[in-house]
Scaffold this motif. Structure first.
Motif, PDB file in Angstrom:
ATOM      1  N   HIS A 152       0.839  -1.201   0.000  1.00  0.00           N
ATOM      2  CA  HIS A 152       0.000   0.000   0.000  1.00  0.00           C
ATOM      3  C   HIS A 152       0.868   1.242   0.000  1.00  0.00           C
ATOM      4  N   ASP A 154       0.907   4.734   2.037  1.00  0.00           N
ATOM      5  CA  ASP A 154       0.277   5.362   3.205  1.00  0.00           C
ATOM      6  C   ASP A 154      -0.501   6.606   2.807  1.00  0.00           C
ATOM      7  N   ILE A 174       8.020   5.019   9.016  1.00  0.00           N
ATOM      8  CA  ILE A 174       6.864   4.449   8.797  1.00  0.00           C
ATOM      9  C   ILE A 174       7.268   3.132   9.079  1.00  0.00           C
ATOM     10  N   HIS A 256       4.794   0.179  -0.226  1.00  0.00           N
ATOM     11  CA  HIS A 256       5.549  -0.673   0.716  1.00  0.00           C
ATOM     12  C   HIS A 256       4.621  -1.711   1.353  1.00  0.00           C
TER      13      HIS A 256
END
Ligand code: 6CS
Ligand code: FE
Length: 304
Positions: A152, A154, A174, A256
């Motif tokens: 996805h 973010d 993240i 990621h």
């Protein structure tokens, strides 16, 4: 007496969660600060972040400090009051704690980490402004099958559901401050280098209260197999491992994900998401309601 409510209309630069998947070229810089902005990040590293969408920092916090964060993480994840808190998300199967949100408000130890110049100083330099915390969390990936996070962006969620207008958000981790050894076998972070330059608008409307499911297993905002195949072929996939204390900074729009952790070794990280005070959240661009403030902050007070 007449009252006028001014609703400033914010253009949706990155359409998503409509009928079909649609790619939009990035319309924002990655590094907003000017190259000679003083700060902890070298010019070369800023250029690498602009190009790749991520920046690995080997020892952001020293080995002598990691113990304090590891102990605090263990304290939080074994505290029944924390487990009962709505800010704790549990693993769907094992019911073990998977994430604790707003950890910078719950824990003074992590609040200190947010204010640490090595952390917030980098965020201000990259975003070229004062910053506030849009989201913080610890992710505890216990061993023996803890589920990962599917591919996805973010920003796709933070734009659609939290109303962030532009890509002026950096997650220092993240993902990234590894508090236990991130071997290459226990569900490490994977990023597609360069994928941050294209916004992939996903197909499918956001269900109401989506966060209750998406923080365990994301559905809305998930790219198609075709898109992922094309992106992975074009960009490749980089796996991040790192010694405890290492950090990976990465751009809000980098594609990621992380795999399941079936090893006996837990993978626990702390993530802090800094958003520019020039990019504060408005109404969701593609969701019926806002998410709770512990997931998408509405307090825009700059980190001091
Ligand atoms: O929905 C969110 O805000 C969170 N979900 C994931 C999988 N990564 C970003 C963020 O922490
Ligand atoms: Fe993510």
């Amino acid at each position: 007496m007449t009252t006028t409510t001014t609703t400033t209309h914010v253009t949706d630069l990155y359409p998503t969660r409509g009928a079909t998947e649609v790619a939009t070229p990035r319309q924002d810089p990655v590094v907003w600060g000017s190259p000679d902005t003083p700060g902890p990040v070298s010019t070369g590293d800023l250029q690498a972040l602009e190009r790749d969408g991520f920046l690995a920092v080997d020892q952001l916090i020293g080995p002598d400090e990691v113990g304090e964060y590891r102990r605090e993480l263990e304290r939080l994840t074994t505290d029944p009051a924390i487990r009962a808190d709505e800010r704790s998300i549990v693993e769907p199967q094992s019911k073990e704690i998977r994430s604790v949100f707003e950890v910078h408000k719950i824990s003074e130890v992590f609040a200190k980490l947010v204010r640490d110049e090595r952390v917030v100083g980098r965020a201000r330099q990259i975003l070229g402004s004062d910053v506030y915390v849009h989201q913080s969390r610890i992710n505890v990936k216990p061993g023996f099958g803890a589920s990962g996070f599917y591919w996805h962006s973010d920003f796709e969620t933070w734009h659609a559901e939290d109303g962030l207008p532009n890509m002026r958000t950096i997650s220092v981790s993240i993902v990234s401050i590894a508090l236990t050894e991130n071997y290459d076998t226990n569900g490490g972070l994977m990023i597609m280098p360069g994928s941050h330059k294209t916004f992939l608008g996903c197909a499918g409307a956001t269900p109401k209260d989506n966060y209750k499911k998406s923080l365990q297993m994301q559905d809305a905002g998930t790219p198609s197999d075709e898109a992922l195949t094309k992106m992975a072929s074009e960009y490749g996939i980089r796996l991040f491992t790192g010694k405890a204390g290492s950090a990976t900074w990465f751009d809000c729009n980098a594609m990621h994900g992380s795999g399941d952790n079936i090893t006996p070794f837990p993978r626990s990280n702390v993530f802090i998401v800094f958003n520019s005070v020039e990019n504060t959240a408005v109404e969701p661009f593609a969701a019926p309601v806002r998410r709770p403030e512990f997931i998408g902050a509405r307090d825009f007070t700059p980190v001091r």
